[in-house]
Design an enzyme around this catalytic site. Structure first.
Site, PDB file in Angstrom:
ATOM      1  N   GLU A 183     -34.485 -55.045  17.985  1.00  0.00           N
ATOM      2  CA  GLU A 183     -34.191 -53.478  18.328  1.00  0.00           C
ATOM      3  C   GLU A 183     -35.209 -52.945  17.834  1.00  0.00           C
ATOM      4  O   GLU A 183     -36.130 -53.337  17.095  1.00  0.00           O
ATOM      5  CB  GLU A 183     -33.140 -54.117  16.365  1.00  0.00           C
TER       6      GLU A 183
ATOM      7  N   ASP B  48     -37.796 -52.067  23.370  1.00  0.00           N
ATOM      8  CA  ASP B  48     -36.031 -51.829  24.172  1.00  0.00           C
ATOM      9  C   ASP B  48     -35.650 -52.994  25.037  1.00  0.00           C
ATOM     10  O   ASP B  48     -36.252 -53.093  25.283  1.00  0.00           O
ATOM     11  CB  ASP B  48     -36.412 -50.317  25.109  1.00  0.00           C
TER      12      ASP B  48
ATOM     13  N   ASP C 100     -24.928 -47.955  20.274  1.00  0.00           N
ATOM     14  CA  ASP C 100     -24.424 -45.856  19.973  1.00  0.00           C
ATOM     15  C   ASP C 100     -23.357 -45.573  21.217  1.00  0.00           C
ATOM     16  O   ASP C 100     -23.804 -45.815  22.284  1.00  0.00           O
ATOM     17  CB  ASP C 100     -26.067 -45.664  20.538  1.00  0.00           C
TER      18      ASP C 100
ATOM     19  N   ASP D  67     -15.996 -49.196  18.318  1.00  0.00           N
ATOM     20  CA  ASP D  67     -14.913 -47.921  18.086  1.00  0.00           C
ATOM     21  C   ASP D  67     -14.657 -47.162  18.509  1.00  0.00           C
ATOM     22  O   ASP D  67     -13.848 -45.731  17.838  1.00  0.00           O
ATOM     23  CB  ASP D  67     -14.932 -48.341  16.182  1.00  0.00           C
TER      24      ASP D  67
ATOM     25  N   THR E 149     -20.467 -56.414  10.749  1.00  0.00           N
ATOM     26  CA  THR E 149     -21.822 -55.675  11.184  1.00  0.00           C
ATOM     27  C   THR E 149     -21.916 -53.709  10.006  1.00  0.00           C
ATOM     28  O   THR E 149     -20.697 -54.089   9.242  1.00  0.00           O
ATOM     29  CB  THR E 149     -22.224 -55.161  12.588  1.00  0.00           C
ATOM     30  N   ARG E 150     -22.757 -53.021   9.668  1.00  0.00           N
ATOM     31  CA  ARG E 150     -22.715 -52.376   8.496  1.00  0.00           C
ATOM     32  C   ARG E 150     -21.960 -51.025  10.029  1.00  0.00           C
ATOM     33  O   ARG E 150     -21.211 -50.479   9.216  1.00  0.00           O
ATOM     34  CB  ARG E 150     -24.317 -51.840   8.523  1.00  0.00           C
ATOM     35  N   TYR E 151     -21.572 -50.497  11.080  1.00  0.00           N
ATOM     36  CA  TYR E 151     -21.470 -49.889  11.958  1.00  0.00           C
ATOM     37  C   TYR E 151     -19.831 -50.110  11.327  1.00  0.00           C
ATOM     38  O   TYR E 151     -19.023 -49.644  11.624  1.00  0.00           O
ATOM     39  CB  TYR E 151     -21.790 -49.981  13.286  1.00  0.00           C
ATOM     40  N   GLU E 152     -19.321 -51.422  12.142  1.00  0.00           N
ATOM     41  CA  GLU E 152     -18.308 -52.165  11.689  1.00  0.00           C
ATOM     42  C   GLU E 152     -17.674 -51.515  10.601  1.00  0.00           C
ATOM     43  O   GLU E 152     -16.411 -51.150  10.490  1.00  0.00           O
ATOM     44  CB  GLU E 152     -18.236 -53.243  12.027  1.00  0.00           C
TER      45      GLU E 152
HETATM   46  C1  LIG Z   1     -24.687 -48.110  16.296  1.00  0.00           C
HETATM   47  S1  LIG Z   1     -26.308 -49.039  15.926  1.00  0.00           S
HETATM   48  C2  LIG Z   1     -25.588 -50.333  15.327  1.00  0.00           C
HETATM   49  C3  LIG Z   1     -25.925 -51.338  15.118  1.00  0.00           C
HETATM   50  C4  LIG Z   1     -25.598 -52.741  14.694  1.00  0.00           C
HETATM   51  N1  LIG Z   1     -25.053 -53.690  16.288  1.00  0.00           N
HETATM   52  C5  LIG Z   1     -24.495 -52.815  13.856  1.00  0.00           C
HETATM   53  O1  LIG Z   1     -23.393 -53.108  14.477  1.00  0.00           O
HETATM   54  O2  LIG Z   1     -24.229 -52.825  12.817  1.00  0.00           O
HETATM   55  C6  LIG Z   1     -26.754 -49.862  17.834  1.00  0.00           C
HETATM   56  C7  LIG Z   1     -28.667 -50.232  17.681  1.00  0.00           C
HETATM   57  O3  LIG Z   1     -28.788 -50.033  18.682  1.00  0.00           O
HETATM   58  C8  LIG Z   1     -29.994 -50.189  19.057  1.00  0.00           C
HETATM   59  N2  LIG Z   1     -30.297 -49.806  20.403  1.00  0.00           N
HETATM   60  C9  LIG Z   1     -30.290 -49.072  21.166  1.00  0.00           C
HETATM   61  N3  LIG Z   1     -30.696 -49.065  22.031  1.00  0.00           N
HETATM   62  C10 LIG Z   1     -31.411 -49.764  21.877  1.00  0.00           C
HETATM   63  C11 LIG Z   1     -31.782 -50.946  23.805  1.00  0.00           C
HETATM   64  N4  LIG Z   1     -31.745 -49.970  24.481  1.00  0.00           N
HETATM   65  N5  LIG Z   1     -32.780 -51.888  22.814  1.00  0.00           N
HETATM   66  C12 LIG Z   1     -32.415 -52.490  22.043  1.00  0.00           C
HETATM   67  N6  LIG Z   1     -31.393 -52.428  20.852  1.00  0.00           N
HETATM   68  C13 LIG Z   1     -31.076 -51.193  21.485  1.00  0.00           C
HETATM   69  C14 LIG Z   1     -30.533 -48.614  18.188  1.00  0.00           C
HETATM   70  O4  LIG Z   1     -31.681 -48.503  17.442  1.00  0.00           O
HETATM   71  C15 LIG Z   1     -29.510 -49.295  16.876  1.00  0.00           C
HETATM   72  O5  LIG Z   1     -30.115 -50.035  15.878  1.00  0.00           O
END
Ligand SMILES: C[S@@+](CC[C@H](N)C(=O)[O-])C[C@H]1O[C@@H](n2cnc3c(N)ncnc32)[C@H](O)[C@@H]1O
Length: 230
Positions: free
Chosen positions: A86, A113, A135, A171, A209-212
């Site tokens: 993360e 990353d 994302d 989603d 998860t939080r986003y779910e």
């Molecule tokens: C929309 S959030 C969802 C977080 C969590 N999985 C949830 O469902 O609540 C997407 C997460 O992916 C991480 N992310 C984006 N690109 C990434 C990458 N290349 N490598 C690792 N994590 C990444 C972002 O920092 C972000 O915290």
């Protein structure tokens, strides 16, 4: 011939609200102890070697957000080692607090990353990978930023063992369609749902998860895909 160095463009956030002093101290003190070492150009990293006591398998969550799902799995599967990736430092701080509170010793973290790690990880070393609510980059001009791609699967395909599971959830139906299209054009991952429940309902061993939970609150349906490495 020397391999051409790929430039990694990361489009997400690395920092959010200023971390409270306690959290900042936790990052400085605790993160180095559980950090996944990345040494470009060096030998491939065997993730099993990061855990003591030894673990029987290694699972990875990419983009764990605030880490609730990862902490839950780590506490319910103490004999599995977890790699949590993360780049968002506030999320890393949240997971470190959970690890301390729950006394979790089977989690290793990378606050960067995932593609950096994927260039360095040993083949056949992962038994399960989670990509949950990545994302969505909904604008057409931003779709190239989406994490799930042939390039990502090319790497995971090397590093996941035969029959290993890749769990994806979102989603965003446009993203879901794209993911299914990508996978259907490959012969190294299979999607074999038996009934609609398999993709409409979350896996029975998972927590929200939080986003779910954000998606559910606004009545947005979520889709859960489970792929198998061939
Ligand atoms: C929309 S959030 C969802 C977080 C969590 N999985 C949830 O469902 O609540 C997407 C997460 O992916 C991480 N992310 C984006 N690109 C990434 C990458 N290349 N490598 C690792 N994590 C990444 C972002 O920092 C972000 O915290």
């Amino acid at each position: 011939m020397r391999e051409k160095k790929q430039k990694l463009n990361f489009y997400g956030r690395r920092k959010g609200r200023k971390l409270l002093q306690g959290r900042q101290a936790q990052i400085q003190e605790k993160l180095p102890r559980v950090l996944i070492p990345i040494c470009p150009g060096e030998e491939q990293l065997d993730p099993m070697s990061l855990f003591y006591p030894p673990v029987k398998d290694v699972w990875m969550e990419i983009g764990f957000g605030a880490g609730e799902h990862l902490a839950y799995h780590a506490s319910t599967n103490p004999d599995i080692g977890f790699l949590g990736i993360e780049p968002f430092i506030n999320g890393v701080a949240s997971l470190l607090s959970k690890m301390e509170r729950q006394d979790l010793n089977n989690v290793r973290l990378l606050n960067d990353d995932v593609r950096l790690l994927l260039c360095n990880l040993a083949s056949n070393s992962l038994g399960r990978v989670f990509i949950l609510f990545p994302d969505p980059w909904p604008k057409k001009k931003h779709r190239r930023r989406r994490l799930f791609s042939h390039a990502l699967l090319d790497k995971l395909s090397q590093q996941m063992r035969p029959h290993a599971e890749l769990r994806f959830a979102s989603d965003n139906m446009c993203y879901i369609r794209e993911v299914l299209e990508v996978v259907s054009n490959r012969n190294d991952f299979n999607w074999e749902p038996r009934r609609s429940k398999d993709w409409k309902k979350p896996p029975s061993d998972a927590i929200e998860t939080r986003y779910e939970s954000k998606a559910r609150k606004v009545g947005q349906p979520c889709v859960y895909l489970s792929f198998r490495k061939v």
